[in-house]
Design a protein around this motif. Sequence first.
Motif, short mmCIF file in Angstrom:
data_model
loop_
_atom_site.label_atom_id
_atom_site.label_comp_id
_atom_site.label_asym_id
_atom_site.label_seq_id
_atom_site.Cartn_x
_atom_site.Cartn_y
_atom_site.Cartn_z
N LEU A 306 0.82 -1.21 0.00
CA LEU A 306 0.00 0.00 0.00
C LEU A 306 0.86 1.26 0.00
O LEU A 306 0.46 2.29 -0.57
CB LEU A 306 -0.93 -0.01 1.21
CG LEU A 306 -2.00 -1.11 1.21
CD1 LEU A 306 -2.81 -1.08 2.50
CD2 LEU A 306 -2.91 -0.99 0.00
N LYS A 307 2.02 1.19 0.62
CA LYS A 307 2.94 2.33 0.59
C LYS A 307 3.43 2.59 -0.82
O LYS A 307 3.48 3.74 -1.29
CB LYS A 307 4.12 2.07 1.53
CG LYS A 307 5.12 3.22 1.63
CD LYS A 307 4.48 4.44 2.27
CE LYS A 307 5.50 5.56 2.42
NZ LYS A 307 4.86 6.80 2.97
N LEU A 308 3.76 1.53 -1.54
CA LEU A 308 4.20 1.67 -2.92
C LEU A 308 3.09 2.21 -3.82
O LEU A 308 3.35 2.93 -4.78
CB LEU A 308 4.69 0.32 -3.45
CG LEU A 308 6.03 -0.19 -2.93
CD1 LEU A 308 6.29 -1.62 -3.41
CD2 LEU A 308 7.17 0.72 -3.40
N ASP A 309 1.85 1.84 -3.49
CA ASP A 309 0.70 2.22 -4.33
C ASP A 309 -0.07 3.41 -3.75
O ASP A 309 -1.24 3.59 -4.06
CB ASP A 309 -0.26 1.03 -4.48
CG ASP A 309 0.31 -0.07 -5.35
OD1 ASP A 309 1.26 0.21 -6.12
OD2 ASP A 309 -0.18 -1.21 -5.27
N GLU A 310 0.57 4.20 -2.91
CA GLU A 310 -0.15 5.24 -2.19
C GLU A 310 -0.83 6.26 -3.11
O GLU A 310 -1.83 6.87 -2.74
CB GLU A 310 0.75 5.96 -1.18
CG GLU A 310 1.94 6.67 -1.77
CD GLU A 310 2.83 7.28 -0.70
OE1 GLU A 310 2.49 7.14 0.50
OE2 GLU A 310 3.86 7.88 -1.04
N GLU A 311 -0.30 6.44 -4.33
CA GLU A 311 -0.93 7.38 -5.25
C GLU A 311 -2.22 6.82 -5.85
O GLU A 311 -2.96 7.55 -6.52
CB GLU A 311 0.04 7.76 -6.37
CG GLU A 311 1.20 8.62 -5.88
CD GLU A 311 2.01 9.20 -7.02
OE1 GLU A 311 1.69 8.89 -8.19
OE2 GLU A 311 2.95 9.96 -6.74
N LYS A 312 -2.50 5.54 -5.61
CA LYS A 312 -3.74 4.94 -6.08
C LYS A 312 -4.78 4.84 -4.96
O LYS A 312 -5.93 4.50 -5.22
CB LYS A 312 -3.48 3.53 -6.63
CG LYS A 312 -2.51 3.48 -7.80
CD LYS A 312 -2.26 2.03 -8.22
CE LYS A 312 -1.26 1.95 -9.36
NZ LYS A 312 -0.98 0.54 -9.74
N ILE A 313 -4.36 5.12 -3.73
CA ILE A 313 -5.20 4.87 -2.56
C ILE A 313 -5.68 6.18 -1.95
O ILE A 313 -4.89 7.09 -1.70
CB ILE A 313 -4.42 4.07 -1.49
CG1 ILE A 313 -3.84 2.79 -2.09
CG2 ILE A 313 -5.31 3.77 -0.30
CD1 ILE A 313 -4.87 1.82 -2.58
N GLN A 314 -6.98 6.26 -1.68
CA GLN A 314 -7.54 7.42 -0.99
C GLN A 314 -7.60 7.19 0.51
O GLN A 314 -7.13 8.01 1.29
CB GLN A 314 -8.95 7.72 -1.52
CG GLN A 314 -9.53 9.05 -1.06
CD GLN A 314 -8.75 10.23 -1.61
OE1 GLN A 314 -7.96 10.84 -0.92
NE2 GLN A 314 -8.97 10.55 -2.88
N CYS A 315 -8.18 6.07 0.94
CA CYS A 315 -8.32 5.76 2.36
C CYS A 315 -7.95 4.31 2.62
O CYS A 315 -8.16 3.44 1.76
CB CYS A 315 -9.77 5.96 2.84
SG CYS A 315 -10.46 7.57 2.57
N ILE A 316 -7.40 4.07 3.80
CA ILE A 316 -7.17 2.71 4.28
C ILE A 316 -7.99 2.53 5.56
O ILE A 316 -7.84 3.30 6.51
CB ILE A 316 -5.68 2.43 4.57
CG1 ILE A 316 -4.85 2.62 3.30
CG2 ILE A 316 -5.50 1.03 5.14
CD1 ILE A 316 -3.35 2.52 3.54
N VAL A 317 -8.86 1.55 5.56
CA VAL A 317 -9.70 1.26 6.72
C VAL A 317 -9.11 0.06 7.45
O VAL A 317 -8.82 -0.97 6.83
CB VAL A 317 -11.15 0.95 6.29
CG1 VAL A 317 -12.00 0.57 7.49
CG2 VAL A 317 -11.75 2.14 5.56
N SER A 318 -8.91 0.20 8.75
CA SER A 318 -8.42 -0.94 9.53
C SER A 318 -8.65 -0.65 11.00
O SER A 318 -8.98 0.47 11.39
CB SER A 318 -6.94 -1.20 9.27
OG SER A 318 -6.12 -0.26 9.95
N ASN A 319 -8.41 -1.67 11.80
CA ASN A 319 -8.51 -1.52 13.25
C ASN A 319 -7.13 -1.15 13.80
O ASN A 319 -6.49 -1.90 14.51
CB ASN A 319 -9.01 -2.84 13.87
CG ASN A 319 -9.65 -2.61 15.22
OD1 ASN A 319 -9.54 -1.55 15.81
ND2 ASN A 319 -10.32 -3.64 15.73
N ASN A 320 -6.67 0.06 13.39
CA ASN A 320 -5.37 0.60 13.80
C ASN A 320 -4.19 -0.25 13.35
O ASN A 320 -3.12 -0.21 13.96
CB ASN A 320 -5.31 0.78 15.33
CG ASN A 320 -6.30 1.83 15.83
OD1 ASN A 320 -6.41 2.89 15.23
ND2 ASN A 320 -7.00 1.52 16.90
#
Length: 353
Positions: A306-320
Amino acid sequence: MSKIEIKNSFVELGNFLNQFTLDENTKNEAVKNNDTFFDAFVDLIHLSQSHNGWFTPEQVYFSIQSWAKALTEENLSQWLSAYDLKETDPKNIGLILAGNIPLVGFHDFLTVLITGNNVLVKTSSNDQHLVKFLAKYLIALDERFEKKITFVEGKLEGFDAVIATGSNNTSRYFDYYFKKVPNIIRKNRNSVAILTGNESKEELTSLGEDIFRYFGLGCRNVSKLFVPKGYNFKDFFEAIFEYKDVIFYEKYANNYDYNKAVFLMSLYKLLDNEFLTLKEDTSYSSPISSVFYEFYDDLDEVKSRLKLDEEKIQCIVSNNIVENSIAFGQTQKPMLWDYADNVDTIEFLNLLQ
């Protein structure tokens, strides 16, 4: 207009919007200009679906209430307190707005005006009525807004900087056309959720809000799940069952039937609960009525991906699990300081001075 006067006008706008909920529209006699605008706004809300079939009353009311909660004295002051906003000559900022969800471009509209600048707005054909109505309300509060707000029908001209939102294809045009001026060009992004298998039913039900709000049309909607190898989707499907009525909306149902048929004809293996399909896929962008999923062995590998693809990602949902991730059920409830693509729009505008 001073920035304080502009901020106070948006507080008044928030008071106006706070009268409108899905359960009941309740006129507050203390709100300014209700005689002119209250009934007209109720009519517009219920006409919105005729302008854009995805803009059902439920979705429009949700957006309106989100902005009513955001446009308070407390929230606006907290947001602006992080910046040194000096009184300077206003710049003309061109906005090219998206139209995928109701009032999706309103944050840019607000940001340009509240920093004292003038806005040149080119709306999407899919969402051209709501923001214009709110602009008229602002002008009714203070006629000086009329010189600060311009809606452009044809070619966008006379701008000092541009904020444009579109697809990956249109962004190439934007990059070329606006290359000589300061700009923010937004492309396609998607949101993901990381599950461990230890989520409660309440958390998984809240994840359904992240998936189904606005029928999944927003870049903040979760379109991809990362799940541990061997994950059993039974609990997930049971938790999101309360969103089953989405299938009774014709446009969503048509997409569900079409996309499911395409997947099956392509011999893809699907998980299906009769209103949502799950497909194992490495892509982030899933079609309406479907969510992609991917198994993982190592959470650190997911974080690195996800760090490598951060320009494709708006939000990351998780339990911290991931730093700065968003809690389940909160993706469509951003605060004023939650910027699209993590690009600080006020900072961008301040650098123009």
